[in-house]
Design a protein around this motif. Structure first.
Motif, PDB file in Angstrom:
ATOM      1  N   ASN A 176       0.822  -1.215   0.000  1.00  0.00           N
ATOM      2  CA  ASN A 176       0.000   0.000   0.000  1.00  0.00           C
ATOM      3  C   ASN A 176       0.854   1.262   0.000  1.00  0.00           C
ATOM      4  N   GLN A 177       2.067   1.143   0.568  1.00  0.00           N
ATOM      5  CA  GLN A 177       2.960   2.299   0.611  1.00  0.00           C
ATOM      6  C   GLN A 177       3.858   2.395  -0.623  1.00  0.00           C
ATOM      7  N   GLY A 178       3.611   1.533  -1.599  1.00  0.00           N
ATOM      8  CA  GLY A 178       4.318   1.645  -2.856  1.00  0.00           C
ATOM      9  C   GLY A 178       5.454   0.666  -3.067  1.00  0.00           C
ATOM     10  N   VAL A 179       5.684  -0.250  -2.111  1.00  0.00           N
ATOM     11  CA  VAL A 179       6.730  -1.260  -2.281  1.00  0.00           C
ATOM     12  C   VAL A 179       6.270  -2.263  -3.334  1.00  0.00           C
ATOM     13  N   LYS A 180       7.186  -2.660  -4.214  1.00  0.00           N
ATOM     14  CA  LYS A 180       6.833  -3.615  -5.269  1.00  0.00           C
ATOM     15  C   LYS A 180       6.453  -4.971  -4.666  1.00  0.00           C
ATOM     16  N   LYS A 181       5.419  -5.566  -5.243  1.00  0.00           N
ATOM     17  CA  LYS A 181       4.854  -6.796  -4.697  1.00  0.00           C
ATOM     18  C   LYS A 181       5.741  -8.020  -4.926  1.00  0.00           C
ATOM     19  N   SER A 182       6.304  -8.170  -6.121  1.00  0.00           N
ATOM     20  CA  SER A 182       6.993  -9.416  -6.467  1.00  0.00           C
ATOM     21  C   SER A 182       8.186  -9.748  -5.572  1.00  0.00           C
ATOM     22  N   PRO A 183       9.072  -8.799  -5.219  1.00  0.00           N
ATOM     23  CA  PRO A 183      10.185  -9.169  -4.332  1.00  0.00           C
ATOM     24  C   PRO A 183       9.728  -9.624  -2.945  1.00  0.00           C
ATOM     25  N   LEU A 184       8.580  -9.145  -2.511  1.00  0.00           N
ATOM     26  CA  LEU A 184       8.058  -9.530  -1.195  1.00  0.00           C
ATOM     27  C   LEU A 184       7.572 -10.979  -1.186  1.00  0.00           C
ATOM     28  N   SER A 185       7.466 -11.575  -2.361  1.00  0.00           N
ATOM     29  CA  SER A 185       7.039 -12.971  -2.467  1.00  0.00           C
ATOM     30  C   SER A 185       8.184 -13.912  -2.820  1.00  0.00           C
ATOM     31  N   ASP A 186       9.377 -13.351  -2.939  1.00  0.00           N
ATOM     32  CA  ASP A 186      10.545 -14.137  -3.330  1.00  0.00           C
ATOM     33  C   ASP A 186      11.440 -14.378  -2.116  1.00  0.00           C
ATOM     34  N   PRO A 187      11.458 -15.607  -1.575  1.00  0.00           N
ATOM     35  CA  PRO A 187      12.258 -15.891  -0.374  1.00  0.00           C
ATOM     36  C   PRO A 187      13.753 -15.625  -0.528  1.00  0.00           C
ATOM     37  N   ALA A 188      14.223 -15.487  -1.775  1.00  0.00           N
ATOM     38  CA  ALA A 188      15.653 -15.238  -1.998  1.00  0.00           C
ATOM     39  C   ALA A 188      15.994 -13.750  -2.027  1.00  0.00           C
ATOM     40  N   SER A 189      14.977 -12.889  -1.960  1.00  0.00           N
ATOM     41  CA  SER A 189      15.218 -11.450  -2.106  1.00  0.00           C
ATOM     42  C   SER A 189      15.519 -10.773  -0.773  1.00  0.00           C
ATOM     43  N   SER A 190      16.194  -9.646  -0.855  1.00  0.00           N
ATOM     44  CA  SER A 190      16.467  -8.840   0.338  1.00  0.00           C
ATOM     45  C   SER A 190      15.175  -8.267   0.909  1.00  0.00           C
ATOM     46  N   GLN A 191      14.234  -7.991   0.033  1.00  0.00           N
ATOM     47  CA  GLN A 191      12.947  -7.446   0.478  1.00  0.00           C
ATOM     48  C   GLN A 191      12.173  -8.467   1.313  1.00  0.00           C
ATOM     49  N   TYR A 192      12.241  -9.725   0.899  1.00  0.00           N
ATOM     50  CA  TYR A 192      11.564 -10.782   1.656  1.00  0.00           C
ATOM     51  C   TYR A 192      12.238 -10.976   3.011  1.00  0.00           C
ATOM     52  N   PHE A 193      13.565 -10.904   3.023  1.00  0.00           N
ATOM     53  CA  PHE A 193      14.295 -10.993   4.291  1.00  0.00           C
ATOM     54  C   PHE A 193      13.814  -9.907   5.257  1.00  0.00           C
ATOM     55  N   ALA A 194      13.704  -8.681   4.758  1.00  0.00           N
ATOM     56  CA  ALA A 194      13.258  -7.577   5.607  1.00  0.00           C
ATOM     57  C   ALA A 194      11.839  -7.801   6.106  1.00  0.00           C
ATOM     58  N   LEU A 195      10.977  -8.281   5.217  1.00  0.00           N
ATOM     59  CA  LEU A 195       9.595  -8.568   5.595  1.00  0.00           C
ATOM     60  C   LEU A 195       9.540  -9.613   6.700  1.00  0.00           C
ATOM     61  N   GLN A 218      11.898 -10.315   8.869  1.00  0.00           N
ATOM     62  CA  GLN A 218      12.444  -9.736  10.087  1.00  0.00           C
ATOM     63  C   GLN A 218      11.390  -8.886  10.796  1.00  0.00           C
ATOM     64  N   LEU A 219      10.657  -8.090  10.036  1.00  0.00           N
ATOM     65  CA  LEU A 219       9.580  -7.277  10.615  1.00  0.00           C
ATOM     66  C   LEU A 219       8.499  -8.163  11.222  1.00  0.00           C
ATOM     67  N   THR A 220       8.198  -9.255  10.540  1.00  0.00           N
ATOM     68  CA  THR A 220       7.187 -10.190  11.030  1.00  0.00           C
ATOM     69  C   THR A 220       7.597 -10.785  12.373  1.00  0.00           C
ATOM     70  N   LYS A 221       8.847 -11.205  12.468  1.00  0.00           N
ATOM     71  CA  LYS A 221       9.354 -11.775  13.719  1.00  0.00           C
ATOM     72  C   LYS A 221       9.325 -10.745  14.842  1.00  0.00           C
ATOM     73  N   GLU A 222       9.704  -9.511  14.532  1.00  0.00           N
ATOM     74  CA  GLU A 222       9.718  -8.455  15.541  1.00  0.00           C
ATOM     75  C   GLU A 222       8.309  -8.131  16.024  1.00  0.00           C
ATOM     76  N   ALA A 223       7.360  -8.097  15.097  1.00  0.00           N
ATOM     77  CA  ALA A 223       5.973  -7.817  15.475  1.00  0.00           C
ATOM     78  C   ALA A 223       5.406  -8.940  16.329  1.00  0.00           C
TER      79      ALA A 223
END
Length: 277
Positions: free
Chosen positions: A59-78, A80-85
């Motif tokens: 919703n904030q404009g981050v591209k969707k596809s990297p967030l679905s790729d377990p090999a991406s840095s974006q997925y790693f960040a997602l 990490q945020l999930t674990k912290e939450a």
């Protein structure tokens, strides 16, 4: 006889089809059980947090596809945020409750009179960017020269993360700190500059010179309207400095743009740099 043979042939085909379905189904189950699905080890709460944070980032404009790729840095960040939450280190209650963010823009162009829902979403976005940046510039065999407090889940990104400077924005009885400067010169960075840096909307200084960064300068950096200084010399970058970045200089927002110039051998083409090294 012909009818009998046809029936027998049909039965054999049916049996083969059933066996194939059984084999495929069993193989799929074995893959899932073996942990190849990145969601299998999540609790229900963790999975819900994962989905909510992912949707908010999109919703904030981050591209969707990297967030679905377990090999991406974006997925790693997602993740990490999930674990912290899930561990109660990152607060996302207004996001979970779908509270509408409220924000006004003052005469200086800064967010003001914002509510807690806006504050939480800003914290998630800025933390996501820095987590992505760290993973994207940390080779598996490499460690940054200095990384004080980076990836620490009990500290704000503005609370001592090496090279990060922030400023505080005041809202309606709440406040939020946002990143204004990233100074990681000569810090052993190896990898690429992720385009997600563009989501640090208050960023004024990006100093990455003296590292081993490669690839192209992201076109998205041209959306950083407050960027005043971009230093990226002595890296292994290639291609051209995007026109969108040069436009920032033309609009007199970007007053310092330093890079290797000339093209080839790790140099990039730069028609608008204030200094070529």
């Amino acid at each position: 006889t012909i009818i009998y043979r046809l029936r027998q042939h049909g039965r054999r085909c049916l049996i083969i089809a059933i066996l194939l379905c059984t084999i495929i189904g069993t193989s799929t189950m074995l893959l899932i059980v073996s942990g190849t699905s990145p969601h299998m080890n999540m609790t229900e709460e963790m999975y819900d947090n994962f989905q909510v944070i992912r949707e908010e980032l999109i919703n904030q404009g981050v591209k969707k596809s990297p967030l679905s790729d377990p090999a991406s840095s974006q997925y790693f960040a997602l993740m990490q945020l999930t674990k912290e939450a899930t561990a109660g280190k990152l607060f996302i209650s207004t996001i979970l409750d779908d509270v509408e963010p409220v924000v006004a823009i003052n005469s200086q162009g800064d967010p003001s009179n914002f509510n807690d829902a806006y504050r939480e979403r800003r914290i998630v976005a800025e933390r996501y960017v820095l987590l992505t940046f760290h993973h994207s510039t940390s080779a598996s065999i490499n460690k940054w020269s200095t990384k004080d407090n980076w990836l620490s889940n009990d500290k704000s990104i503005c609370d001592g993360w090496h090279g990060i400077t922030c400023r505080e924005l005041l809202g309606d009885s709440v406040a939020v700190k946002v990143v204004t400067s990233i100074n990681l010169a000569s810090n052993g960075l190896i990898g690429t500059i992720p385009p997600d840096v563009s989501h640090l909307f208050q960023l004024e200084v990006l100093s990455l010179e003296g590292n081993l960064l490669e690839g192209k300068v992201p076109n998205s950096l041209g959306t950083l309207e407050r960027l005043k200084s971009l230093r990226m010399s002595n890296n292994l970058l290639s291609g051209e400095v995007p026109r969108s970045v040069c436009n920032l200089k033309k609009s007199k927002h970007l007053t310092e743009l330093i890079s290797d110039c000339g093209g080839g051998d790790g140099d990039i083409e730069c028609s608008c740099c204030t200094e070529c090294l």
